[in-house]
Design a protein around this motif. Structure first.
Motif, mmCIF file in Angstrom:
data_model
loop_
_atom_site.group_PDB
_atom_site.id
_atom_site.type_symbol
_atom_site.label_atom_id
_atom_site.label_comp_id
_atom_site.label_asym_id
_atom_site.label_seq_id
_atom_site.Cartn_x
_atom_site.Cartn_y
_atom_site.Cartn_z
ATOM 1 N N UNK A 1 5.416 12.533 40.042
ATOM 2 C CA UNK A 1 5.823 13.883 39.615
ATOM 3 C C UNK A 1 5.962 14.137 38.197
ATOM 4 N N UNK A 2 5.526 15.446 37.677
ATOM 5 C CA UNK A 2 5.875 15.749 36.401
ATOM 6 C C UNK A 2 6.688 16.859 36.170
ATOM 7 N N UNK A 3 7.867 16.630 35.638
ATOM 8 C CA UNK A 3 9.011 17.724 35.940
ATOM 9 C C UNK A 3 9.136 18.533 34.515
ATOM 10 N N UNK A 4 8.865 17.856 33.416
ATOM 11 C CA UNK A 4 8.839 18.750 32.350
ATOM 12 C C UNK A 4 7.906 19.688 32.049
ATOM 13 N N UNK A 5 8.168 21.113 31.846
ATOM 14 C CA UNK A 5 7.425 22.111 31.657
ATOM 15 C C UNK A 5 5.860 21.577 30.950
ATOM 16 N N UNK A 6 6.334 21.054 29.593
ATOM 17 C CA UNK A 6 5.133 20.472 28.753
ATOM 18 C C UNK A 6 4.728 19.415 29.657
ATOM 19 N N UNK A 7 3.418 19.442 29.850
ATOM 20 C CA UNK A 7 2.521 18.485 30.397
ATOM 21 C C UNK A 7 2.161 17.231 29.639
ATOM 22 N N UNK A 8 2.238 16.057 29.867
ATOM 23 C CA UNK A 8 2.142 14.954 28.989
ATOM 24 C C UNK A 8 1.196 13.876 29.720
ATOM 25 N N UNK A 9 2.085 13.174 30.809
ATOM 26 C CA UNK A 9 1.296 12.184 31.430
ATOM 27 C C UNK A 9 0.266 12.944 32.297
ATOM 28 N N UNK A 10 0.362 14.051 32.975
ATOM 29 C CA UNK A 10 -0.811 14.547 33.518
ATOM 30 C C UNK A 10 -1.989 14.941 32.776
ATOM 31 N N UNK B 1 -1.377 21.511 19.398
ATOM 32 C CA UNK B 1 -0.626 22.810 18.787
ATOM 33 C C UNK B 1 -0.002 23.216 19.976
ATOM 34 N N UNK B 2 -0.499 23.228 21.210
ATOM 35 C CA UNK B 2 -0.041 24.098 22.162
ATOM 36 C C UNK B 2 1.369 23.273 22.544
ATOM 37 N N UNK B 3 1.172 21.787 22.711
ATOM 38 C CA UNK B 3 2.602 21.119 22.898
ATOM 39 C C UNK B 3 3.763 21.750 21.861
ATOM 40 N N UNK B 4 3.297 21.695 20.457
ATOM 41 C CA UNK B 4 4.485 21.959 19.614
ATOM 42 C C UNK B 4 4.973 23.270 19.773
ATOM 43 N N UNK B 5 3.891 24.326 20.083
ATOM 44 C CA UNK B 5 4.525 25.647 20.188
ATOM 45 C C UNK B 5 5.390 25.940 21.399
ATOM 46 N N UNK B 6 4.845 25.435 22.454
ATOM 47 C CA UNK B 6 5.518 25.437 23.738
ATOM 48 C C UNK B 6 6.939 25.102 23.671
ATOM 49 N N UNK C 1 17.000 22.003 18.498
ATOM 50 C CA UNK C 1 17.971 22.268 19.558
ATOM 51 C C UNK C 1 17.380 23.046 20.599
ATOM 52 N N UNK C 2 16.080 22.835 20.984
ATOM 53 C CA UNK C 2 15.453 23.825 22.106
ATOM 54 C C UNK C 2 15.860 23.029 23.467
ATOM 55 N N UNK C 3 15.279 23.857 24.137
ATOM 56 C CA UNK C 3 15.246 23.346 25.792
ATOM 57 C C UNK C 3 14.127 22.460 25.843
ATOM 58 N N UNK C 4 13.974 21.239 25.675
ATOM 59 C CA UNK C 4 12.886 20.552 25.786
ATOM 60 C C UNK C 4 12.171 20.844 26.985
ATOM 61 N N UNK C 5 12.917 20.374 28.326
ATOM 62 C CA UNK C 5 12.139 20.443 29.518
ATOM 63 C C UNK C 5 11.878 21.832 30.066
ATOM 64 N N UNK C 6 12.722 22.849 29.510
ATOM 65 C CA UNK C 6 12.607 24.074 30.094
ATOM 66 C C UNK C 6 12.393 25.250 29.135
ATOM 67 N N UNK C 7 11.417 25.011 28.160
ATOM 68 C CA UNK C 7 11.245 26.027 27.395
ATOM 69 C C UNK C 7 11.351 27.218 27.828
ATOM 70 N N UNK C 8 11.643 28.354 26.756
ATOM 71 C CA UNK C 8 11.903 30.029 27.278
ATOM 72 C C UNK C 8 10.531 30.398 27.728
ATOM 73 N N UNK C 9 10.733 31.285 28.718
ATOM 74 C CA UNK C 9 9.478 32.257 29.146
ATOM 75 C C UNK C 9 8.342 31.305 29.762
ATOM 76 N N UNK D 1 6.799 26.121 35.014
ATOM 77 C CA UNK D 1 6.108 24.810 35.413
ATOM 78 C C UNK D 1 4.581 25.061 36.255
ATOM 79 N N UNK D 2 4.778 25.599 37.389
ATOM 80 C CA UNK D 2 3.585 26.133 37.724
ATOM 81 C C UNK D 2 3.450 27.498 37.720
ATOM 82 N N UNK D 3 2.533 28.066 37.238
ATOM 83 C CA UNK D 3 2.255 29.800 37.052
ATOM 84 C C UNK D 3 1.398 30.187 38.276
#
Ligand code: M6R
Length: 357
Positions: A149-158, A236-241, A341-349, A352-354
């Motif tokens: 399971x990948x929980x963080x909004x930012x996709x890494x291991x997937x 770049x996507x990872x960083x901005x997200x 101090x950003x919400x790493x796992x749940x970035x604004x706006x 996880x699945x769109x």
């Protein structure tokens, strides 16, 4: 569960070596062949062109998959952003095979393409982390990522799992087409897993690198050529997200066609240099931006490194370098978000699945 980790994202970054090993286990056969469904093998053999459909990070994995399938198996591949596909539907070949790449298997943009091409009677293969998902159920075939399971909004291991499974698909397709390959993919993936472990052990170095270079910046550029360019899009996507730093990935050769105008004193430019054939040219792009005041942060690979490089990843097979260069990119984004101090796992706006178009 996060266990002792402060964030799911960091846990999922760390899980990547295990995911690689699980993929090897799941797809390795005793004999020379890979454990791929005979139906999938036949579908790939029968097609004259593959159309990869995906969004976001999965689209970026698709760009790398195209290189594998074309270079190893000699199958022409087009990669399309799912949300754009219907507006500019390409002229399809006679025997197309559609490959949907989706971590969640629920992305509405991809599903609407799947519905359309099924109506047209074309076969579809879904590469997903969730085998029972909509995209998996509605396609003819499924390849499982086995990333857990990948929980963080930012996709890494997937993302790295997608690249590995695409490499497996390419090698298997090459063999099915009677082509000889001069390397053992599973052995190379095992080397990648070890390299990933060395990288995830270097968190403090990445933390420090971020502190020094991305501390107060509002923007950052990622440049690379060839495969490195595709990894730059993902970096770049990872960083901005997750850090909200405006970040864009560019092909090194495109800088002079416009983007270089944005370089100011101190603008961070992350450059990827892991490919031998473009090493000199990307380094001359770095000189061009440095001459205009940029702060260069070069990520290179053992064997191609130079003294001024900020970070050197362990050597792996040239086709598989995205699997290792992705890791410091992910850590870069993680620490940048953490420092802000950003919400790493749940970035604004973001979700996880769109599931809306
Ligand atoms: O579940 P999917 O792979 O279909 O999702 C596609 C994108 O929404 C996803 O990769 C998104 O870009 C990630 N949040 C990026 O980290």
């Amino acid at each position: 569960e996060k266990g002792t980790y402060p964030h799911f994202m960091l846990k999922e970054i760390d899980e990547q070596p295990f995911v690689m090993r699980r993929i090897i286990q799941e797809y390795q056969d005793d004999s020379e062949r890979l454990k791929l469904d005979e139906d999938i093998r036949s579908a790939v053999k029968a097609c004259d062109r593959i159309y990869i459909i995906a969004a976001g990070t999965s689209y970026h994995a698709g760009l790398i998959g195209k290189q594998f399938l074309e270079k190893m198996a000699g199958i022409p591949v087009e990669v399309h952003v799912a949300s754009e596909f219907s507006y500019n539907m390409p002229l399809l070949s006679e025997k197309p095979l559609f490959v949907f790449i989706s971590q969640s298997g629920e992305t509405a943009d991809s599903r609407s393409v799947l519905v359309k091409i099924k109506e047209m009677g074309h076969p579809a293969l879904t590469i997903t982390n969730v085998p029972g998902s909509t995209l998996s159920r509605e396609a003819n075939y499924t390849l499982h990522l086995h990333a857990g399971p990948e929980i963080a909004v930012a996709s890494t291991k997937a993302y790295t799992a997608q690249i590995a499974v695409l490499a497996i698909l390419a090698v298997d397709s090459a063999r099915a087409r009677g082509l000889e390959l001069d390397f053992d993919l599973m052995q190379e993936l095992a080397i990648v897993a070890n390299a990933m472990e060395m990288l995830t052990d270097q968190k403090e170095t990445m933390d420090e690198l971020v502190r020094e270079n991305l501390g107060i910046t509002r923007n950052a550029f990622f440049i690379g050529r060839s495969t490195d360019y595709f990894v730059c899009l993902e970096g770049a996507l990872k960083l901005k997200e997750i850090s909200y730093i405006q970040a864009e990935g560019f092909a090194g050769g495109e800088l002079k066609h416009g983007t270089i105008a944005l370089i100011e004193e101190g603008t961070p430019v992350v450059a990827l240099a892991t490919q031998e054939n473009v090493n000199d040219s990307i380094r001359s792009n770095v000189q061009e931006v440095v001459a205009r005041g940029a702060n260069d942060i070069i990520f290179s690979i053992q064997g191609l490194e130079r003294d001024s490089d900020a970070f050197v990843v362990p050597h792996v097979h040239e086709l598989l370098t995205p699997l290792v260069s992705a890791v410091p990119m992910q850590l870069l984004a993680y620490y940048a978000a953490l420092h802000r101090d950003c919400d790493v796992d749940k970035p604004r706006n973001l979700a996880k699945s769109v599931t809306v178009e």
